[in-house]
Design a protein around this motif. Sequence first.
Motif, PDB file in Angstrom:
ATOM      1  N   ILE A  44       0.969  -1.086  -0.118  1.00 19.16           N
ATOM      2  CA  ILE A  44      -0.072   0.088  -0.131  1.00 19.16           C
ATOM      3  C   ILE A  44       0.841   1.246  -0.058  1.00 19.16           C
ATOM      4  CG2 ILE A  44      -1.449   1.254   1.379  1.00 19.16           C
ATOM      5  CD1 ILE A  44      -2.886  -1.256   2.377  1.00 19.16           C
ATOM      6  N   TYR A  95      -4.003   6.212   8.017  1.00 10.33           N
ATOM      7  CA  TYR A  95      -4.528   5.513   6.819  1.00 10.33           C
ATOM      8  C   TYR A  95      -5.867   6.511   6.392  1.00 10.33           C
ATOM      9  CZ  TYR A  95      -6.349   2.241   3.468  1.00 10.33           C
ATOM     10  OH  TYR A  95      -6.950   1.526   2.302  1.00 10.33           O
ATOM     11  N   ARG A  98      -7.126   5.102   1.367  1.00  9.42           N
ATOM     12  CA  ARG A  98      -6.621   4.597   0.240  1.00  9.42           C
ATOM     13  C   ARG A  98      -4.948   4.485   0.299  1.00  9.42           C
ATOM     14  NH1 ARG A  98      -4.148   8.604  -2.777  1.00  9.42           N
ATOM     15  NH2 ARG A  98      -4.639  10.845  -1.910  1.00  9.42           N
TER      16      ARG A  98
END
Length: 117
Positions: A44, A95, A98
Amino acid sequence: MKPFTLIFCCAALAAPAIAQDAEVGTAGPVNTRDDTYLMSADDIDVLSGTGEKIGEIEEILVDANGVPAGFLIEFQGFNLFEDDDVAVPIEALEYDGRAYVSKMTQEQLAALRPWDE
């Protein structure tokens, strides 16, 4: 009371408890979560406070009790690092739905030692 009768009574009283334990042990945990609840944090994006991509999550680091304690981040294209992996505390990232956004300044990130596995 005769010894045989006493043993029989004790065994009869204990049998339901033994059967109950056996049933509980074989049932196992029940997953009540929807599969969309689960997500992998590997790869991520990690963004700077200004929204610029500075790296990716490589791993979630856990403490001795198995509780998440930090992130291992691979920094890419960030002029202070040359594809270094660094560990940051769990509180250092947030976070946004996305990507993870770093709460650390560039100076703080530059001061971190590379992570050597």
